[in-house]
Design an enzyme around this catalytic site. Structure first.
Site, PDB file in Angstrom:
ATOM      1  N   LYS A 107       1.494  -5.569  -0.491  1.00  0.00           N
ATOM      2  CA  LYS A 107       1.948  -6.429   0.606  1.00  0.00           C
ATOM      3  C   LYS A 107       3.111  -7.344   0.225  1.00  0.00           C
ATOM      4  CE  LYS A 107      -2.320  -6.188   3.176  1.00  0.00           C
ATOM      5  NZ  LYS A 107      -3.196  -5.371   2.298  1.00  0.00           N
TER       6      LYS A 107
HETATM    7  C1  LIG Z   1      -3.864  -4.318   2.781  1.00  0.00           C
HETATM    8  C2  LIG Z   1      -4.324  -3.343   1.772  1.00  0.00           C
HETATM    9  C3  LIG Z   1      -4.633  -2.011   2.116  1.00  0.00           C
HETATM   10  C4  LIG Z   1      -4.605  -1.519   3.551  1.00  0.00           C
HETATM   11  O1  LIG Z   1      -3.308  -1.435   4.072  1.00  0.00           O
HETATM   12  P1  LIG Z   1      -3.081  -1.269   5.652  1.00  0.00           P
HETATM   13  O2  LIG Z   1      -1.613  -1.324   5.843  1.00  0.00           O
HETATM   14  O3  LIG Z   1      -3.785  -2.430   6.294  1.00  0.00           O
HETATM   15  O4  LIG Z   1      -3.689   0.027   6.051  1.00  0.00           O
HETATM   16  C5  LIG Z   1      -4.997  -1.129   1.111  1.00  0.00           C
HETATM   17  N1  LIG Z   1      -5.087  -1.537  -0.175  1.00  0.00           N
HETATM   18  C6  LIG Z   1      -4.823  -2.809  -0.545  1.00  0.00           C
HETATM   19  C7  LIG Z   1      -4.969  -3.190  -1.964  1.00  0.00           C
HETATM   20  C8  LIG Z   1      -4.417  -3.755   0.403  1.00  0.00           C
HETATM   21  O5  LIG Z   1      -4.178  -5.015   0.025  1.00  0.00           O
END
Ligand SMILES: *Cc1c(COP(=O)(O)O)cnc(C)c1O
Length: 431
Positions: A107
């Site tokens: 993210k």
């Molecule tokens: C947020 C997150 C996900 C999921 O991603 P999405 O875009 O919400 O599908 C998967 N793995 C980790 C480690 C995350 O932080």
């Protein structure tokens, strides 16, 4: 680029407005009006391009004319100041490591990109913007870090007390400056509900500009399409049958991959790898979409019962079930299967995955059973030390902490405790 609301009851708007609002006035998600494929020469010459050049050419149509070229180049340069390596496990499976950023989950890229866009818009804007975000763990840290020190933007993060890992808590409570952490006496769904309520509360929205920083925001969501291009650049000379397995929660990351495919990236297939939260897996087998309350798992960033970006995925494939099914498969795995996969990856390949990556790996294995010429890339979405207890317990080995984690672990936590919506409202309207 203009954006329309998927509820189709709000006026179309430009990139700036879509980012500042987050959600359209009719509560719909914004979607780009037109996606123009990149020229074939973009992919033919991809070996000669830097990561920043790839990112610039891929995202420009979505942000222009609001963000001028030179500003966009700087934003991208600053956003992508770390690596996105492919690690091959064998001839058919690779890990795409998306955890080399400051908070060690994927993210970071979206949060850093969005923060810089808002910072740019705010030079012309006299009123502060408040970013209000609920987190189950990783979003909070990435947003806190990405927005730290951005002028004219205040960030308020709600997290469930005792439900995030120690490291995740430190990442979102120790920064200070324009970042405030609210520790909620409740679970993630309570945090999310309070945030949603605030967005609908006119006594708040009349006095301040609120926006969201989760993947419903186009500036957080779209830059994630870079990952798929970076993977392609590293693999296309050896493999021409590339598929991606994406550990999915709100389905923002996988949906960004599908946008990359719309831009012409030769992706053969997508696999949505899920934990026990399996709404989409069920939809693809039964055609019935039944959101349900989330259940807690060891891959907690995917504990989502009603993935907010699924509606964007349906839009990409024209709401046509068969078209969607040709491009997307989905599998769901238990915690037991996830732990077994972590151990298998460690024993067979001497590689340490995190629980989310392990679910992605299982998605690859399932797909390869019937597609034995494919090369499957699973997205390693977080560094294993973010889930230290689970991972060390399964592989029975101590993992060394990377410097990004060591830096926050001894800092002092600062958070304001709240227990209900009235507390949140009082905090937001305090001045
Ligand atoms: C947020 C997150 C996900 C999921 O991603 P999405 O875009 O919400 O599908 C998967 N793995 C980790 C480690 C995350 O932080």
């Amino acid at each position: 680029m203009n954006y329309y609301s998927l509820n189709r009851e709000a006026p179309n708007t430009n990139f700036t407005d879509a980012v500042i609002k987050g959600l359209a006035p009719d509560r719909g998600l914004y979607f780009p009006e037109k996606i123009t494929p990149l020229p074939a020469s973009f992919f033919e010459t991809i070996d000669r391009k830097s990561r920043s050049e790839i990112a610039f050419e891929a995202i420009q149509q979505f942000v222009s004319p609001d963000i001028p070229e030179s500003v966009l180049k700087t934003i991208i340069e600053e956003t992508l100041s770390f690596d996105f390596p492919i690690v091959k496990l064998n001839d058919h499976i690779s890990s795409l490591e998306l955890f080399h950023g400051p908070t060690m989950a994927f993210k970071d890229v979206g949060a850093r990109f969005m923060a810089r866009c808002l910072g740019y818009f705010n030079q012309k804007n006299v009123n502060d913007i408040t970013v209000l975000v609920a987190t189950s763990g990783d979003t909070g840290g990435a947003v806190a870090n990405g927005f730290l020190g951005v002028k004219g933007v205040n960030v308020v993060i709600l997290y469930p007390s005792g439900k995030v890992s120690d490291i995740q808590e430190k990442q979102l409570t120790t920064l200070g400056q324009n970042i405030t952490a609210l520790e909620v006496d409740g679970v993630f769904d309570d945090c999310q509900d309070m945030v949603k309520k605030a967005f609908l509360d006119q006594s708040i929205t009349n006095t301040m500009q609120l926006t969201s920083a989760n993947s419903i925001n186009v500036a957080r969501w779209l830059p994630q399409l870079f990952y798929f291009m970076f993977a392609y650049q590293q693999l296309h000379n050896e493999h021409d049958d590339i598929v991606f397995s994406i550990p999915s929660g709100n389905f923002g990351n996988i949906c960004a991959g599908m946008i990359a495919q719309q831009l012409g990236l030769p992706v053969k297939h997508f696999i949505a790898a899920n934990n026990a939260n399996n709404v989409v897996t069920e939809y693809l087998t039964t055609r019935k979409y039944h959101p349900k309350p989330s259940v807690q798992t060891i891959s907690n960033a995917m504990d989502v019962g009603n993935p907010s970006n699924f509606i964007r995925i349906q839009e990409i494939y024209n709401n046509d079930f068969n078209q969607l099914k040709n491009n997307l498969s989905s599998y769901s795995y238990s915690d037991k299967e996830t732990k077994d996969a972590l151990l298998e990856i460690y024993e067979q390949y001497n590689y340490i995955a995190d629980p989310h990556g392990a679910v992605g790996y299982l998605g690859c294995k399932a797909h390869l059973k019937s597609h034995n010429n494919a090369h499957c890339v699973f997205l390693e979405t977080a560094h294993p030390t973010k889930f230290l207890d689970v991972v060390e317990d399964v592989i029975q080995t101590k993992i060394e902490l990377p410097h990004q984690i060591k830096e926050v672990i001894d800092k002092e936590k600062v958070a304001i405790k709240i227990s209900n919506y009235e507390d949140l409202k009082a905090f937001l309207l305090r001045s």
